[in-house]
Enzyme design. Sequence first.
Site, short mmCIF file in Angstrom:
data_model
loop_
_atom_site.label_atom_id
_atom_site.label_comp_id
_atom_site.label_asym_id
_atom_site.label_seq_id
_atom_site.Cartn_x
_atom_site.Cartn_y
_atom_site.Cartn_z
CE LYS A 137 40.73 66.88 26.97
NZ LYS A 137 40.50 67.92 27.91
CG ASN A 165 39.35 62.06 34.50
OD1 ASN A 165 38.69 62.36 35.42
ND2 ASN A 165 40.30 62.98 33.86
CG PHE A 206 47.26 73.87 17.69
CD1 PHE A 206 45.95 74.50 17.97
CD2 PHE A 206 47.81 73.36 16.72
CE1 PHE A 206 44.96 74.16 16.82
CE2 PHE A 206 46.82 73.05 15.47
CZ PHE A 206 45.53 73.20 15.99
CG ASN A 207 52.32 71.63 20.87
OD1 ASN A 207 51.71 71.64 19.95
ND2 ASN A 207 53.23 70.84 21.45
CE1 TYR A 253 44.11 64.75 26.25
CE2 TYR A 253 44.93 65.17 24.09
CZ TYR A 253 44.57 65.59 25.41
OH TYR A 253 44.49 66.95 25.70
CB ILE A 292 34.26 65.86 37.97
CG1 ILE A 292 35.36 65.06 37.25
CG2 ILE A 292 34.58 67.32 38.16
CD1 ILE A 292 35.33 65.49 35.52
CG ASP A 308 42.75 69.96 40.75
OD1 ASP A 308 43.19 70.65 40.09
OD2 ASP A 308 43.40 68.61 41.12
CG ASN A 309 41.28 64.11 41.14
OD1 ASN A 309 42.43 65.04 40.82
ND2 ASN A 309 40.88 63.34 40.33
N1 UFG Z 1 59.92 66.11 22.11
C1 UFG Z 1 60.94 65.53 21.99
N2 UFG Z 1 61.34 65.33 23.16
C2 UFG Z 1 60.78 65.23 24.23
C3 UFG Z 1 59.67 65.66 24.41
C4 UFG Z 1 59.01 65.93 23.09
O1 UFG Z 1 61.72 65.81 20.77
O2 UFG Z 1 61.73 64.74 25.41
C5 UFG Z 1 59.00 66.26 20.71
C6 UFG Z 1 57.91 65.50 20.36
O3 UFG Z 1 58.21 64.46 19.73
C7 UFG Z 1 57.09 66.65 19.36
C8 UFG Z 1 57.25 67.95 20.05
O4 UFG Z 1 58.61 67.82 20.82
O5 UFG Z 1 57.47 66.69 18.33
C9 UFG Z 1 56.32 68.60 20.93
O6 UFG Z 1 56.11 67.60 22.19
P1 UFG Z 1 55.26 67.75 23.41
O7 UFG Z 1 54.85 66.34 24.09
O8 UFG Z 1 55.78 68.85 24.14
O9 UFG Z 1 53.68 68.25 22.99
P2 UFG Z 1 52.87 67.36 21.80
O10 UFG Z 1 52.62 68.04 20.67
O11 UFG Z 1 53.09 65.96 21.66
O12 UFG Z 1 51.55 67.42 22.73
C10 UFG Z 1 50.51 68.72 22.97
C11 UFG Z 1 49.79 68.27 24.16
C12 UFG Z 1 48.94 67.24 23.89
C13 UFG Z 1 47.97 67.38 22.99
C14 UFG Z 1 48.78 67.73 21.41
C15 UFG Z 1 47.98 67.92 20.66
O13 UFG Z 1 50.80 67.91 25.21
O14 UFG Z 1 48.16 66.97 25.16
O15 UFG Z 1 49.61 68.65 22.06
O16 UFG Z 1 48.63 68.56 19.43
F1 UFG Z 1 47.34 66.20 22.39
#
Ligand code: UFG
Length: 326
Positions: free
Chosen positions: A144, A91, A168-169, A140, A51, A31-32
């Site tokens: 991938k 990256n 997913f999340n 992004y 890497i 890990d960097n």
């Molecule tokens: N959200 C808010 N307020 C915040 C942060 C997030 O309302 O302060 C909302 C976002 O708009 C979204 C939901 O909460 O609707 C989830 O947001 P996250 O940023 O937690 O996660 P994402 O769904 O945007 O992203 C995640 C990963 C990404 C990936 C994506 C793929 O973090 O790396 O899922 O679906 F690309």
Amino acid sequence: MKILVVGGAGYIGSHMVKHLGLAGCAVTTLDNLSGGHADAVLHGTFVQGDIADRALLDRLLAEGRFDAVMHFASFIQVGESVVAPAKYYQNNVVNTLNLLDAMVAAGVKRFIFSSTAAIFGEPQSDTIDEQHRQQPINPYGRTKLMVEQALADYDRAYGLKSVCLRYFNAAGADPAGELGERHDPETHLIPLVLQAASGRRSHISVFGRDYDTPDGTCIRDYVHINDLCQAHWLALQSLMGGAGSQAYNLGNGSGFSVQEVIDTARQVTGREIPVVYAERRAGDPARLVADSRAATSQLGWKPQFAALETLIEHAWAWEQKRAVQL
Ligand code: UFG
């Protein structure tokens, strides 16, 4: 088994290193530390390096005689990838190809790749399975998808077998409380909500309440970090057993809205959690929910921590520990 975990000091990687350590594997973490933390590597050997450094990779792979490589070392912020795409292509694509080329040269033939729901783009159906159209809407997601495509070619040409796991999340924390999410800056919903609960943050901003969903806020499929680690473990067994390259979507199959996450966090923490309703964030689809039946039927994967309450409880225990330390 001997495993090289690239990005093993980050959020998901560090949980994976612990998981592999507990399963009796010999683990080397590379890990960097651009986003990770050396003290999050709880097992095995830690090597600080990048890497991009082919000589380092050649040396590590020659000495390590690894059965497989797991790759978690990516930049992950969708918004940043739009304004700084070069950083992401360099990256997430170029450096990853460097890693794959070093593996091919060293004869390491098994690879597990952290992919994302972002490779699919705007959802065409209520749940997203592996056959869903792949049309990412941000750099992004494109980085991938490019690696997934390269992996198919590397399998055909060089016999490199891979499993792409599209999270997913990813959320939650180590149930034993040793590890958790430590991004800087933090952009993810659940840790931000819990920082607002602990008082480290004044409020949580809700990005949009006019989406076409029951309460108007975005719906996501939150999957526990330990369940993701278990999916990697099963994917590794599958490759070790001689299976061919595969790709799986990993989620719980049930979606929760931003409002539901906040309400559940209020119940779990007993705290008020002030909310500010803000504009939509660019690039957020209204609903992203996985169809993970392929991972269940083919890998035998079944999430153990599927309840949103459990996931938030584990993340809350971690946040309380962090709030005291900082
Ligand atoms: N959200 C808010 N307020 C915040 C942060 C997030 O309302 O302060 C909302 C976002 O708009 C979204 C939901 O909460 O609707 C989830 O947001 P996250 O940023 O937690 O996660 P994402 O769904 O945007 O992203 C995640 C990963 C990404 C990936 C994506 C793929 O973090 O790396 O899922 O679906 F690309």
